[in-house]
Design an enzyme around this catalytic site. Structure first.
Site, short mmCIF file in Angstrom:
data_model
loop_
_atom_site.label_atom_id
_atom_site.label_comp_id
_atom_site.label_asym_id
_atom_site.label_seq_id
_atom_site.Cartn_x
_atom_site.Cartn_y
_atom_site.Cartn_z
CD GLU A 4 -2.01 2.21 1.39
OE1 GLU A 4 -1.18 2.86 0.72
OE2 GLU A 4 -2.72 2.70 2.26
CD GLU A 39 2.78 7.97 -0.08
OE1 GLU A 39 2.68 6.75 0.19
OE2 GLU A 39 2.05 8.84 0.42
N1 SAH Z 1 0.84 -1.16 4.97
C1 SAH Z 1 0.34 -0.26 5.98
C2 SAH Z 1 0.99 1.11 5.92
C3 SAH Z 1 0.96 1.80 4.57
S1 SAH Z 1 1.73 3.36 4.59
C4 SAH Z 1 -1.16 -0.16 5.83
O1 SAH Z 1 -1.67 -0.47 4.76
O2 SAH Z 1 -1.86 0.22 6.78
C5 SAH Z 1 3.16 3.08 3.63
C6 SAH Z 1 4.37 2.72 4.46
O3 SAH Z 1 5.36 2.25 3.57
C7 SAH Z 1 5.01 3.86 5.21
O4 SAH Z 1 5.16 3.47 6.55
C8 SAH Z 1 6.39 4.06 4.54
O5 SAH Z 1 7.38 4.41 5.48
C9 SAH Z 1 6.66 2.71 3.94
N2 SAH Z 1 7.46 2.60 2.71
C10 SAH Z 1 7.23 3.26 1.54
N3 SAH Z 1 8.06 2.83 0.57
C11 SAH Z 1 8.84 1.86 1.12
C12 SAH Z 1 9.87 1.02 0.59
N4 SAH Z 1 10.22 1.07 -0.68
N5 SAH Z 1 10.46 0.16 1.46
C13 SAH Z 1 10.08 0.08 2.75
N6 SAH Z 1 9.09 0.84 3.29
C14 SAH Z 1 8.46 1.71 2.48
#
Ligand code: SAH
Length: 681
Positions: A144, A153
Site C-alpha cells: 500500500e 510515493e
Molecule cells: N501497509 C500499511 C501502511 C501503509 S503506509 C497499511 O496499509 O496500513 C506506507 C508505508 O510504507 C510507510 O510506513 C512508509 O514508510 C513505507 N514505505 C514506503 N516505501 C517503502 C519502501 N520502498 N520500502 C520500505 N518501506 C516503504
C-alpha cells in the site's frame, strides 16, 4: 543526534533553522501522519483483507506455500491479514524506524511473531538467500504505497525492483492492478488556481485593467500535484466536457517499468466549452477478476454507492498548459505524461483523418518534460494564493478601502509578499508607491521595489519622504497558521521612524476569532482506532497520542476547512485584537473567557482565524464567510487555511455528557509571535 528544522519566525517573516532533539522529527512525523486515517479507512481495509484472502487461497490451491512480501508494512496490518488468511510466512518491510519498531510490537501483541518477520529497511536494500533478509523470493506481493496521484510515493520504482529481485515470476499481487481515470472539465474556480485573471479597477479617470504579463499567461506552472477533496467541490463550480475515460492501468503482478513514458487516449467532448482542467482519480482491483474494487471516484461518478471519507487518498486536479476551446463531438487526444513520481497532461486536437503520419506528428507534440514555471509567479504564489488574488469580491474590498485612504500626494509602502496592492494603489492615484512592480503594465517608474528588510529601511529608500499610507493584505508566503501574518505588525513596528505623524495603516487592525465545531469527518485523522479488522493496533494509537503530547501545549494545526465540512456548535467569538496603528507591545496579549454551546453535537475542536479591518466598516475574513444557518452549516474562506485545535478528550470519547460551554485561555507571545491556547470542556 540533533536535527535542524526549518520554521518561519512570525516576528521576522523569515525562515530560521532551529536545532531540535532527535525525537522532534519523529514526533512530528508520527503526530501528523496519515496512519490513523488509513486505519479508519474501513473500505480500504475490508477490501485489502478480501484480496489477501483470495490471493492466499489461489496460491494454496496450486499446492504451493504462501510466502508474502509486504512492502511498507506500517503497523504490520496487511501482514497480519495475510498470516490470518493462512500464509505460511510474511516478510514485512518498513523503512521508517519508529514504524518498524511499532510493527514488531503490534505483531507480537497479536500473536504473529512466528509468522511475520519485520525488516527495518528500504525494500531496495532487502537481500534474498540463505544468509539474506528473506530466505527465498515471495509468491505474494502485498503493498500500500499509493498517494493521491498513485505514483507519488515511489510505488513504480519499488515495484520494478521487487519484481526483479524479491518476488517469483507469476506471483500474486494485492492489489492486482491500479487504473487511473480522467475527466476533462471547464472550471473558472479551479482555473483561477493557475492563472492570474485580469484585475479591473474603477479609478477616478475610468476603468483600468491590470493584465498579467505574457510570460505568465503562457507559463506551464509547476509539476507538484494539486490534490483536493473533490467531493467538496459543488457541481455548480465546474462543467464536465467529457465522459470519464480510462487513462492508464498498471498490472502489479507483472514486471513494472518506472521509466518515463506517456499514455494517450482519444476523447470526444460531450459538450462544447473551454478545456482547462483534467480531474483525475484511481481505483485498485484487489483481485485479477476486478470483483474487489476500491475506488476514489468522486460523488457524481457513482451517485448510488456510499462514499468512504478518507484524507490519505483524495483526487487530483491537473491544469492544462493552456485553455483550449473545444467543440462537442470534436476529435481530441489527451496525453498523460509521467516520470517515476508524477503525472502531467496535454490536450491535442486531431488534425483531419487518423492516419499513420498524423499519429507520428502527434507523438512529436507530446510534451515529455514536466511543467517548469518560467514566470516565477508559480514559485511565489501557491494555488490557493492564485485563487485569492483572483477573488474579485476580495479585491473589491481592498479597492474600496484604498479609495478611502489614498490621496493624490500619498506616499505608500506595501508590506506583503507578491501583493497586487501597490498596483491597485497606483491605479487609484497614489503618487508614489514603494515595494513592488509589474513590467507588463509599464509601472517600473511608478512602483519601486525595495530590496531590504523592513528594519534596514533607510530614508534614501523613500527619497527622504515619510510614508503616509502603510499597507498590507497582509500575506506572507512563510505563514502556516493564520496569526503568522501578524508579521505585518512587526514590520510596521520596524519601519515606525519612517511613518508620517498622520500615517494611515491599512489594515488598521486585526482580530482573532474562535468557534467551537463538530466535524463531519476530519476528527478521524486524530481519533484512536483500537481494533482494526480484528487486529489490536492500540500500540499505534498510543504512539500517536504520545507524539501529539510531545510539546507541553498542544499546537493548532492548519486545515483548509472548505474541504472539511463541520457544523458550528457556538457563535463565532472575537477573542483578541491587534492594533496596527500602534507598535507591537512589549508585553504578551492574553485573554480568558468562555464560549457558549448553542447546538447539540460533539465538540471536536475549536477553529481559529483572523479578520482584517481594512478601513472603517470594511473587513475581510480569512475564516468564516457566512454566519451558519440554524443547522450550523458554515461557509469558509476557500483560499485560506484555518487553525484547528482538536479537543482530544472528545475525540477519544472520554467525555460523555454534553458540556454547555467551553472555557479558553489564549496567549499571544509578542516575543515569539506564536499563540498558545488551552481549552476546557
Ligand atoms: N501497509 C500499511 C501502511 C501503509 S503506509 C497499511 O496499509 O496500513 C506506507 C508505508 O510504507 C510507510 O510506513 C512508509 O514508510 C513505507 N514505505 C514506503 N516505501 C517503502 C519502501 N520502498 N520500502 C520500505 N518501506 C516503504
Amino acid at each position: 543526534m540533533k536535527t535542524f528544522c526549518g520554521r518561519a519566525n512570525p516576528t521576522t517573516g523569515s525562515m530560521e533553522w532551529l536545532e531540535e532533539g532527535e525525537d522532534y522529527d519523529y514526533h512530528q512525523e508520527i503526530a501528523r501522519s496519515r496512519y490513523a486515517d488509513m486505519l479508519h479507512d474501513k473500505d480500504r481495509n475490508v477490501k485489502y483483507y478480501q484480496g489477501i484472502r483470495a490471493a492466499v487461497s489461489r496460491v494454496k490451491e496450486r499446492g504451493e506455500k504462501a510466502i508474502v512480501l509486504d512492502i511498507g508494512t506500517g503497523t504490520g496490518l496487511l501482514s497480519m491479514m495475510a498470516a490470518s488468511a493462512g500464509a505460511d510466512f510474511c516478510y514485512a518491510i518498513e523503512v521508517f524506524k519508529p514504524m518498524a519498531n511499532a510493527a514488531v510490537k503490534i505483531v507480537e501483541k497479536n500473536g504473529f511473531s512466528d509468522k511475520i518477520k519485520v525488516i527495518n529497511k528500504h525494500s531496495t536494500e532487502v537481500t534474498v538467500g540463505p544468509e539474506g533478509d528473506m530466505q527465498c523470493r515471495a509468491n505474494i506481493l502485498v503493498t500500500e504505497l499509493f498517494d493521491t496521484e498513485l505514483i507519488g510515493e515511489g510505488a513504480l520504482p519499488t515495484y520494478e525492483h521487487a519484481h526483479k529481485y524479491l518476488v517469483q515470476e507469476g506471483c500474486e499481487a494485492v492489489p492486482h492492478r491500479a487504473t487511473v481515470y480522467v475527466q476533462l472539465v471547464e472550471s473558472k474556480r479551479m482555473w483561477s488556481w493557475k492563472k492570474l485573471f485580469p484585475v479591473r479597477v474603477e479609478a477616478e479617470d475610468g476603468e483600468k485593467i491590470l493584465v498579467p504579463p505574457s510570460e505568465m499567461e503562457n507559463c506551464p506552472g509547476v509539476p507538484s500535484v494539486c490534490d483536493i477533496q473533490l467531493n467538496q467541490m459543488p457541481s455548480s463550480d465546474f462543467t464536465t466536457l467529457s465522459d470519464v475515460v480510462t487513462m492508464f492501468s498498471v498490472d502489479f503482478s507483472k514486471p513494472v517499468q518506472s521509466a518515463s513514458t506517456y499514455y494517450r487516449v482519444h476523447l470526444e467532448p460531450v459538450k462544447s466549452g473551454k478545456a482547462q482542467i483534467v480531474l483525475s482519480w484511481w481505483d485498485i482491483d484487489m483481485d485479477p477478476s476486478g470483483m474487489i474494487n476500491c475506488t476514489m471516484a468522486p460523488y457524481w461518478v457513482k451517485p448510488t454507492s456510499a462514499l468512504q471519507w478518507r484524507d490519505h487518498w483524495m483526487q487530483c486536479v491537473y491544469f492544462l498548459p493552456n485553455e483550449e476551446p473545444v467543440l462537442q463531438g470534436e476529435k481530441l487526444y489527451l496525453t498523460a505524461c509521467r516520470d517515476e513520481y508524477s503525472v502531467w497532461y496535454n490536450l491535442q486536437k486531431a488534425r483531419g483523418g487518423e492516419n499513420k503520419a498524423d499519429e507520428e506528428e502527434h507523438k512529436a507534440d507530446v510534451c515529455v518534460e514536466s511543467p517548469v514555471c518560467r514566470c516565477r509567479a508559480h514559485l511565489l504564489w501557491n494555488r490557493p494564493r492564485f485563487g485569492e488574488l483572483n477573488d474579485q469580491n476580495r479585491t473589491r474590498q481592498y479597492i474600496k478601502s484604498l479609495r478611502k485612504v489614498l490621496k493624490t500626494d500619498s506616499v505608500c509602502l506595501c508590506i506583503s509578499d507578491g501583493s497586487l496592492l501597490p498596483v491597485l494603489a497606483h491605479y487609484l492615484g497614489a503618487k508614489q508607491v514603494q515595494y513592488f512592480f509589474f513590467k507588463a503594465n509599464h509601472l517600473e517608474d511608478k512602483i519601486k521595489i525595495i530590496e531590504a528588510r523592513p528594519e534596514l529601511l533607510k530614508p534614501s529608500h523613500l527619497e527622504d519622504k515619510k510614508i503616509s499610507v502603510l499597507m498590507g493584505e497582509p500575506f506572507f508566503t512563510t505563514s502556516l497558521l493564520p496569526w503568522h501574518n501578524l508579521y505585518f505588525w512587526y514590520a510596521r513596528t520596524a519601519v515606525s521612524t519612517h511613518l508620517a505623524s498622520n500615517v494611515t495603516v491599512l489594515p488598521q487592525s486585526a482580530s482573532l476569532h474562535v468557534m467551537i465545531v463538530e466535524f463531519q469527518d476530519l476528527w478521524r485523522i486524530r481519533s484512536p482506532c483500537g481494533i482494526c479488522e480484528g487486529f489490536d493496533v492500540q500500540t499505534m494509537d498510543d504512539m500517536i497520542k504520545d507524539s501529539l503530547n510531545f510539546r507541553e501545549s498542544k499546537e493548532a494545526e492548519p486545515h483548509p476547512l472548505w474541504e472539511y465540512p463541520c457544523k458550528s456548535l457556538s457563535d463565532p467569538q472575537e477573542v483578541l485584537t491587534f492594533d496596527f496603528t500602534k507598535t507591537v507591545p512589549q508585553h504578551c496579549l492574553s485573554t480568558e473567557g468562555s464560549v457558549n454551546l448553542l447546538r447539540k453535537g460533539k465538540s471536536h475542536g475549536a477553529v481559529l482565524w483572523m479578520e482584517y479591518h481594512l478601513a472603517a466598516d470594511i473587513s475581510v475574513s480569512t475564516g468564516l464567510m457566512q454566519m451558519s444557518n440554524e443547522k450550523g452549516n458554515c461557509e469558509w474562506n476557500p483560499h485560506c487555511k484555518q487553525a484547528v485545535y482538536f479537543f482530544s478528550s472528545v475525540i477519544e470519547s472520554e467525555i460523555l455528557s454534553d458540556p454547555t460551554a467551553v472555557t479558553y485561555a489564549i496567549n499571544f507571545d509578542t516575543k515569539t509571535g506564536e499563540i498558545a491556547m488551552d481549552f476546557k470542556l
